[in-house]
Design an enzyme around this catalytic site. Structure first.
Site, mmCIF file in Angstrom:
data_model
loop_
_atom_site.group_PDB
_atom_site.id
_atom_site.type_symbol
_atom_site.label_atom_id
_atom_site.label_comp_id
_atom_site.label_asym_id
_atom_site.label_seq_id
_atom_site.Cartn_x
_atom_site.Cartn_y
_atom_site.Cartn_z
ATOM 1 C CB SER A 62 12.453 -2.586 -3.002
ATOM 2 O OG SER A 62 11.493 -3.526 -2.556
ATOM 3 N N GLY A 63 10.615 -0.840 -0.708
ATOM 4 C CA GLY A 63 9.340 -0.148 -0.517
ATOM 5 C C GLY A 63 9.546 1.283 -0.053
ATOM 6 C CB THR A 65 8.534 2.474 5.261
ATOM 7 O OG1 THR A 65 7.143 2.717 5.084
ATOM 8 C CG2 THR A 65 8.972 2.945 6.627
ATOM 9 C CG LEU A 127 7.680 -8.118 3.353
ATOM 10 C CD1 LEU A 127 8.877 -7.840 2.466
ATOM 11 C CD2 LEU A 127 7.779 -9.542 3.902
ATOM 12 N N GLY A 128 5.175 -5.585 3.061
ATOM 13 C CA GLY A 128 3.716 -5.556 3.030
ATOM 14 C C GLY A 128 3.181 -5.410 1.628
ATOM 15 C CE1 TYR A 178 -2.815 -2.937 5.527
ATOM 16 C CE2 TYR A 178 -3.668 -1.615 7.340
ATOM 17 C CZ TYR A 178 -2.659 -1.916 6.447
ATOM 18 O OH TYR A 178 -1.474 -1.199 6.481
ATOM 19 C CE LYS A 182 -0.150 -4.323 7.713
ATOM 20 N NZ LYS A 182 1.176 -4.668 7.188
ATOM 21 C CG LEU A 205 2.919 4.917 5.557
ATOM 22 C CD1 LEU A 205 3.685 3.793 4.858
ATOM 23 C CD2 LEU A 205 3.626 5.315 6.847
#
Ligand SMILES: NC(=O)c1ccc[n+]([C@@H]2O[C@H](COP(=O)([O-])OP(=O)(O)OC[C@H]3O[C@@H](n4cnc5c(N)ncnc54)[C@H](OP(=O)(O)O)[C@@H]3O)[C@@H](O)[C@H]2O)c1
Length: 274
Positions: A62-63, A65, A127-128, A178, A182, A205
């Site tokens: 749903s995001g 990317t 996801l994020g 962050y 990651k 992005l």
């Protein structure tokens, strides 16, 4: 007054010049990444891949990317089974999506949803969240804990190729939360020993995001002008990331663990463009 205006003008010119120099330096550094140029024809690789009747799941469909990745996967008909694993049911008007399966899960109780992760050859994780949205704990919970637990269940469920969308600069020793989170999740997933593990590290992005994120919006507006001249210095079009993930899936790489930096993602994305 005139003196003040001319000082402001000089400061603005200096800042603009500084940003251009940084962009040029980043572009040059980016270009120095080793890039394996594909000599193979991706169309014929796609044909072969389709014949393999493989299945995949996407986390974060749903995001921004995830949406583009799903669209590419559906259009290219690469997989015989596609499962979206997310916290809510998505609706699609396009008939092309009618065979896309969905598993709605509670990420706080992922062990209860182990079946959702069963039997997929390939997994894509987009996801994020952000610290601004979820707070420090919430950010770690999603970007590390949910992602790692999903990878563990995918491995237990038979997934042989796990793809993680991470971030440029990811580094588990970083003092920036962050980048540290990651880097840590990248490293922890590596320990799971997938047959193949691909990490994508995109820069900012470039996308017209549905959700309002003022800081990212400002960064994109600011980077917009540069990105047309230096496309990979500080940013990347979101379509390049999705296409690179797919093009990379088609290539039977020799490396068990591979990290694709921003420039490599961009080049592969260009190659994967239809
Ligand atoms: N934004 C950038 O410029 C940038 C740059 C480099 C790397 N990245 C990384 O790339 C990845 C994808 O970024 P993106 O911008 O495409 O993502 P996005 O649009 O923010 O989408 C994030 C996805 O994660 C899901 N998610 C968020 N919080 C959740 C929660 N608490 N529980 C369950 N699911 C949750 C969302 O589901 P819902 O739709 O249900 O909320 C959505 O599917 C992220 O890991 C991000 O850190 C981003």
């Amino acid at each position: 007054m005139i003196v003040f205006e001319s000082s402001c003008c000089r400061v603005s010119c200096f800042l603009a010049l500084l940003v251009v120099l940084i962009a040029v330096a980043l572009q040059i550094l980016g270009n120095s990444e080793p890039i394996e140029v594909l000599s193979m024809d991706l169309n014929s690789l796609e044909e072969t891949y389709r014949g393999g009747n493989k299945s995949c799941f996407i986390l974060g469909a749903s995001g921004e990317t995830g949406k583009v990745l799903l669209k590419e996967i559906v259009e290219r008909k690469l997989f015989s089974r596609i499962t979206l694993i997310g916290r809510r049911q998505l609706t699609f008007e396009d008939k092309a999506y009618e065979n896309v399966a969905q598993e709605v899960v509670d990420f706080e109780k992922l062990d209860d949803h182990a079946a959702a992760f069963q039997g997929h050859d390939v997994g894509y994780c987009c996801l994020g969240t952000t610290k601004a949205k979820a707070g420090t704990e919430g950010f770690i919970r999603v970007d590390h804990d949910y992602v790692l637990k999903s990878a563990e269940l995918a491995k237990a469920g038979g997934c042989s190729h796990f793809n993680l969308e991470s971030s440029k600069g990811a580094d588990k020793t970083s003092s920036f939360l962050y980048l540290k989170v990651k880097g840590q999740v990248e490293a922890d997933i590596e320990q799971l020993d997938f047959e193949r593990y691909s990490v994508f590290r995109p820069a900012v992005l470039m996308v017209d995001r549905e959700e309002s994120r003022p800081a990212e919006w400002m960064a994109r507006k600011f980077l917009g002008a540069f990105s047309s001249v230096f496309p990979t210095a500080m940013s990347i079009p979101i379509g390049s990331v999705a296409r690179a993930m797919l093009a990379n899936t088609l290539i039977q790489g020799e490396k068990k663990v591979e990290i694709l930096e921003n420039k490599a993602i961009y080049d592969l994305g260009q190659k994967g463009e239809k």
